[in-house]
Write a protein that holds these residues in place. Structure first.
Motif, PDB file in Angstrom:
ATOM      1  N   VAL A   1       0.866  -1.176   0.000  1.00 36.50           N
ATOM      2  CA  VAL A   1       0.000   0.000   0.000  1.00 36.50           C
ATOM      3  C   VAL A   1       0.904   1.228   0.000  1.00 36.50           C
ATOM      4  N   HIS A   2       0.788   2.035  -1.054  1.00 39.71           N
ATOM      5  CA  HIS A   2       1.537   3.287  -1.157  1.00 39.71           C
ATOM      6  C   HIS A   2       0.656   4.402  -0.603  1.00 39.71           C
ATOM      7  N   GLU A   3       1.185   5.170   0.334  1.00 36.49           N
ATOM      8  CA  GLU A   3       0.412   6.231   0.977  1.00 36.49           C
ATOM      9  C   GLU A   3       0.819   7.595   0.437  1.00 36.49           C
ATOM     10  N   PHE A   4      -0.192   8.380   0.070  1.00 36.55           N
ATOM     11  CA  PHE A   4       0.043   9.756  -0.357  1.00 36.55           C
ATOM     12  C   PHE A   4      -0.239  10.668   0.831  1.00 36.55           C
ATOM     13  N   ASP A   5       0.796  11.378   1.283  1.00 37.87           N
ATOM     14  CA  ASP A   5       0.670  12.313   2.400  1.00 37.87           C
ATOM     15  C   ASP A   5       0.317  13.684   1.838  1.00 37.87           C
TER      16      ASP A   5
END
Length: 151
Positions: free
Chosen positions: A61-65
């Motif tokens: 899971v790639h998280e966009f902050d």
């Protein structure tokens, strides 16, 4: 021509709790089609990552902050580009995801037609020009078929 999913796929759905949850059946079908050894990743805003982080249908899971602004989006773009995905499935189809997918050098991209014009007519003019009511299950099935059929 029918074939299974590529071995390295990423799905974009940055936000909206309900839409992220409704992506679960799609992920299940994708995993069944791609097999247990394939890599299926997901891109989501950091605040919604817990909704998909422990899904056994996903590899990463790639998280966009969002608090990092455009710089955070650029960093995510670079991380996704380095992965060299075979397929992007963009079920968000927003300006941010268009930006991300255009710089990922991916062989194939599948998007979902969100029927924005029809929605705009319904919301602003109370004019229902949708061709018919499409239940969520049937909509996901149609989108899954579009994902599974590539030439």
């Amino acid at each position: 021509m029918y074939r299974t999913l590529p071995t390295k796929t990423v799905v974009f759905r940055l936000s909206s709790i309900g839409d992220i949850v409704l992506a679960s059946p799609l992920l299940r079908v994708m995993r069944a089609s791609a097999g247990p050894k394939a890599r299926i990743d997901f891109v989501v805003k950091k605040e919604y990552a817990e909704l998909v982080k422990f899904s056994h249908h996903l590899s990463v899971v790639h998280e966009f902050d969002e608090t990092r602004g455009f710089r955070g989006l650029q960093e995510l773009r670079d991380a996704l580009r380095a992965e060299e995905y075979d397929l992007i499935v963009d079920i968000h189809n927003s300006l941010r995801t268009i930006y991300l997918r255009n710089f990922c050098n991916t062989k194939e991209v599948v998007t979902v037609d969100k029927r924005l014009y029809e929605r705009w007519q319904l919301v602003h003019w109370k004019r229902n020009i949708y061709p018919g009511i499409v239940p969520v299950g049937r909509s996901l099935h149609r989108n899954t078929e579009r994902i599974r059929y590539h030439e």
